[in-house]
Design a protein around this motif. Sequence first.
Motif, PDB file in Angstrom:
ATOM      1  N   GLY A 180     -40.159  52.951  63.125  1.00  0.00           N
ATOM      2  CA  GLY A 180     -38.783  52.567  62.891  1.00  0.00           C
ATOM      3  C   GLY A 180     -37.932  52.347  64.115  1.00  0.00           C
ATOM      4  N   VAL A 181     -38.492  52.469  65.312  1.00  0.00           N
ATOM      5  CA  VAL A 181     -37.743  52.206  66.534  1.00  0.00           C
ATOM      6  C   VAL A 181     -37.613  50.689  66.709  1.00  0.00           C
ATOM      7  N   GLU A 182     -36.426  50.223  67.100  1.00  0.00           N
ATOM      8  CA  GLU A 182     -36.255  48.807  67.409  1.00  0.00           C
ATOM      9  C   GLU A 182     -36.821  48.553  68.795  1.00  0.00           C
ATOM     10  N   VAL A 183     -37.878  47.789  68.886  1.00  0.00           N
ATOM     11  CA  VAL A 183     -38.550  47.508  70.160  1.00  0.00           C
ATOM     12  C   VAL A 183     -38.321  46.043  70.504  1.00  0.00           C
ATOM     13  N   LYS A 184     -37.653  45.804  71.651  1.00  0.00           N
ATOM     14  CA  LYS A 184     -37.360  44.448  72.122  1.00  0.00           C
ATOM     15  C   LYS A 184     -37.955  44.249  73.505  1.00  0.00           C
ATOM     16  N   VAL A 238     -36.949  46.164  84.504  1.00  0.00           N
ATOM     17  CA  VAL A 238     -36.041  47.209  84.051  1.00  0.00           C
ATOM     18  C   VAL A 238     -36.330  47.550  82.593  1.00  0.00           C
ATOM     19  N   ALA A 239     -35.847  48.727  82.169  1.00  0.00           N
ATOM     20  CA  ALA A 239     -36.005  49.146  80.778  1.00  0.00           C
ATOM     21  C   ALA A 239     -34.928  50.156  80.427  1.00  0.00           C
ATOM     22  N   VAL A 240     -34.529  50.174  79.153  1.00  0.00           N
ATOM     23  CA  VAL A 240     -33.601  51.170  78.604  1.00  0.00           C
ATOM     24  C   VAL A 240     -34.207  51.683  77.313  1.00  0.00           C
ATOM     25  N   ILE A 241     -34.221  53.001  77.148  1.00  0.00           N
ATOM     26  CA  ILE A 241     -34.779  53.607  75.946  1.00  0.00           C
ATOM     27  C   ILE A 241     -33.775  54.606  75.386  1.00  0.00           C
ATOM     28  N   ASP A 242     -33.432  54.427  74.111  1.00  0.00           N
ATOM     29  CA  ASP A 242     -32.431  55.225  73.420  1.00  0.00           C
ATOM     30  C   ASP A 242     -31.105  55.181  74.186  1.00  0.00           C
ATOM     31  N   ASP A 243     -30.372  56.275  74.214  1.00  0.00           N
ATOM     32  CA  ASP A 243     -29.032  56.267  74.787  1.00  0.00           C
ATOM     33  C   ASP A 243     -28.976  56.782  76.215  1.00  0.00           C
ATOM     34  N   GLU A 244     -30.123  57.117  76.812  1.00  0.00           N
ATOM     35  CA  GLU A 244     -30.043  57.836  78.077  1.00  0.00           C
ATOM     36  C   GLU A 244     -31.066  57.391  79.115  1.00  0.00           C
ATOM     37  N   ARG A 272     -25.816  44.724  79.584  1.00  0.00           N
ATOM     38  CA  ARG A 272     -26.154  43.547  80.378  1.00  0.00           C
ATOM     39  C   ARG A 272     -27.388  42.826  79.813  1.00  0.00           C
ATOM     40  N   LEU A 273     -28.382  43.591  79.365  1.00  0.00           N
ATOM     41  CA  LEU A 273     -29.591  42.975  78.826  1.00  0.00           C
ATOM     42  C   LEU A 273     -29.327  42.334  77.463  1.00  0.00           C
ATOM     43  N   GLU A 274     -28.510  42.982  76.631  1.00  0.00           N
ATOM     44  CA  GLU A 274     -28.159  42.384  75.338  1.00  0.00           C
ATOM     45  C   GLU A 274     -27.363  41.099  75.547  1.00  0.00           C
ATOM     46  N   HIS A 275     -26.512  41.085  76.558  1.00  0.00           N
ATOM     47  CA  HIS A 275     -25.775  39.867  76.889  1.00  0.00           C
ATOM     48  C   HIS A 275     -26.746  38.755  77.283  1.00  0.00           C
ATOM     49  N   LEU A 276     -27.795  39.119  78.034  1.00  0.00           N
ATOM     50  CA  LEU A 276     -28.811  38.154  78.432  1.00  0.00           C
ATOM     51  C   LEU A 276     -29.516  37.587  77.195  1.00  0.00           C
ATOM     52  N   ILE A 277     -29.844  38.471  76.250  1.00  0.00           N
ATOM     53  CA  ILE A 277     -30.524  38.041  75.031  1.00  0.00           C
ATOM     54  C   ILE A 277     -29.658  37.074  74.226  1.00  0.00           C
ATOM     55  N   GLU A 278     -28.385  37.442  74.060  1.00  0.00           N
ATOM     56  CA  GLU A 278     -27.491  36.628  73.242  1.00  0.00           C
ATOM     57  C   GLU A 278     -27.192  35.271  73.878  1.00  0.00           C
ATOM     58  N   ARG A 279     -27.062  35.243  75.197  1.00  0.00           N
ATOM     59  CA  ARG A 279     -26.607  34.034  75.877  1.00  0.00           C
ATOM     60  C   ARG A 279     -27.739  33.116  76.299  1.00  0.00           C
ATOM     61  N   SER A 280     -28.880  33.685  76.713  1.00  0.00           N
ATOM     62  CA  SER A 280     -29.870  32.872  77.427  1.00  0.00           C
ATOM     63  C   SER A 280     -31.309  33.049  76.960  1.00  0.00           C
ATOM     64  N   ARG A 308     -36.581  57.199  69.845  1.00  0.00           N
ATOM     65  CA  ARG A 308     -36.182  57.433  68.455  1.00  0.00           C
ATOM     66  C   ARG A 308     -35.372  56.279  67.872  1.00  0.00           C
ATOM     67  N   LYS A 309     -34.690  55.489  68.723  1.00  0.00           N
ATOM     68  CA  LYS A 309     -33.826  54.434  68.200  1.00  0.00           C
ATOM     69  C   LYS A 309     -34.166  53.051  68.741  1.00  0.00           C
ATOM     70  N   GLN A 310     -34.242  52.915  70.064  1.00  0.00           N
ATOM     71  CA  GLN A 310     -34.426  51.580  70.626  1.00  0.00           C
ATOM     72  C   GLN A 310     -35.206  51.629  71.926  1.00  0.00           C
ATOM     73  N   VAL A 311     -36.086  50.655  72.099  1.00  0.00           N
ATOM     74  CA  VAL A 311     -36.778  50.387  73.362  1.00  0.00           C
ATOM     75  C   VAL A 311     -36.435  48.965  73.753  1.00  0.00           C
ATOM     76  N   LEU A 312     -35.876  48.792  74.943  1.00  0.00           N
ATOM     77  CA  LEU A 312     -35.516  47.457  75.437  1.00  0.00           C
ATOM     78  C   LEU A 312     -36.090  47.310  76.838  1.00  0.00           C
ATOM     79  N   ILE A 313     -37.078  46.438  76.974  1.00  0.00           N
ATOM     80  CA  ILE A 313     -37.771  46.225  78.246  1.00  0.00           C
ATOM     81  C   ILE A 313     -37.601  44.774  78.667  1.00  0.00           C
ATOM     82  N   ALA A 314     -37.153  44.562  79.916  1.00  0.00           N
ATOM     83  CA  ALA A 314     -37.105  43.216  80.501  1.00  0.00           C
ATOM     84  C   ALA A 314     -38.028  43.227  81.699  1.00  0.00           C
TER      85      ALA A 314
END
Length: 427
Positions: free
Chosen positions: A262-266, A308-314, A350-358, A235-241
């Motif tokens: 409308g989901v933010e997919v990264k 790894v992957a994180v989806i929404d808040d849980e 940790r993944l957002e830190h990776l995105i911002e830094r590297s 519903r909000k975010q999909v983040l897959i590395a």
Amino acid sequence: MKTRWFSGNRVDLLENGEAFFPAVFDAIRHARREVILETFIVFEDKVGQELHEVLLAAARRGVQVDVLVDGFGSADLSPAYVQSLTAVGVRVRTFDPAVRVLGFRFNVLRRMHRKIVVIDGERAFVGGINYSADHLADFGPQAKQDYSVELVGPIVGEIHRFVRTAIHDPVGDVINAGHGLRAAWGRWHPHGPQQSAERAAVNAGSADALFVRRDNLHHRNDIERYYCIAVRRARKQVLIANAYFFPGYRLLRELRRAAGRGVEVKLVLQGEPDVPIARTAASTLYDYLHGGGVKIYEYCERPLHGKVAVIDDEWSTVGSSNLDPLSLSLNLEANVVLRDKPFAQHLRTRLEHLIERSCKQIEVPAHKGWVWWAQVRGFVVFHFLRRFPVWASHLPAHAPKLELLAQPHAHSPARPHAHATGSSHAR
């Protein structure tokens, strides 16, 4: 074995070899009854040597130690390395060994790619990190970025049952295995301690956990299916590395659909790959994904090896499975899926830190001169992906065997209770 959720687990993220190796080696040093370790790669570098030392010490103090390595990934282990382990009662098995032909290894397909450790039926490690020095930062520019988790709680009993079965009777993982092959291998007669879920059943934390595997008989698409379900419910975010990204059509379609609602997919993919073709293959999907609103980032500091992957808040997952044809259609893989807000938030941070830094974001080109070629390429790629699982079933296959590399001494002074299983039955 049916897949089911277990509540009351503690889960800790282990990022890179700096966190993973000390945790695993310390757990082996404190093992009291049993160590089961399976991995794709063991190299005889400083990491492989430390692993060797802690396994030797465990076996010498009477711990039952079983090691399963892959015949392709760990093909270069020396006889001295293996024989010193088996001399003190360690049972070392290799999945589908093969001899080199003119210096080449041809057993590249259908590998045992899992990375799992279970200690005393009470603690488990699941992830993507092999036992090699290239998972440490001091290896240099080619050091890998990767992840694993340490688990305590009821899920460990499930993982324990699985690995105990896999090291003795891995028929469920065999390509084209018929029920008659079970008789050829023989029934599983467990040796040593029988502890499994009982000791691990005490609630240890807040995480719900699911152990998901992919094999070539009963669980052909389980990992991909859980990814698709989670993305579909986002519903909000999909983040897959993911290191090797060339998934099936269903997952690509779900990613675009999620972005479309409308989901933010990264996606965090390889920018400095250890296998250059991996980046080339993934890049053929960029136009299709960009067209659906998916954001793509390439990790450029060093090779990305994470899955790894994180989806929404849980929801989150960590494991050995890449999102490519080898992992999703051929290899033996294992992931843990988690429902736990604190862990999901930590992994996302940790993944957002990776995105911002590297990472660098792959922008949608303002003008593309070869639009017609991109469309043709996309058509070919997507129809290839749509049918790949069917085509994969027709690739060269055989019944892989599990071979005990050397017979432990039946009356070793250090292990008077040790027994050995059959050594080289075809499955």
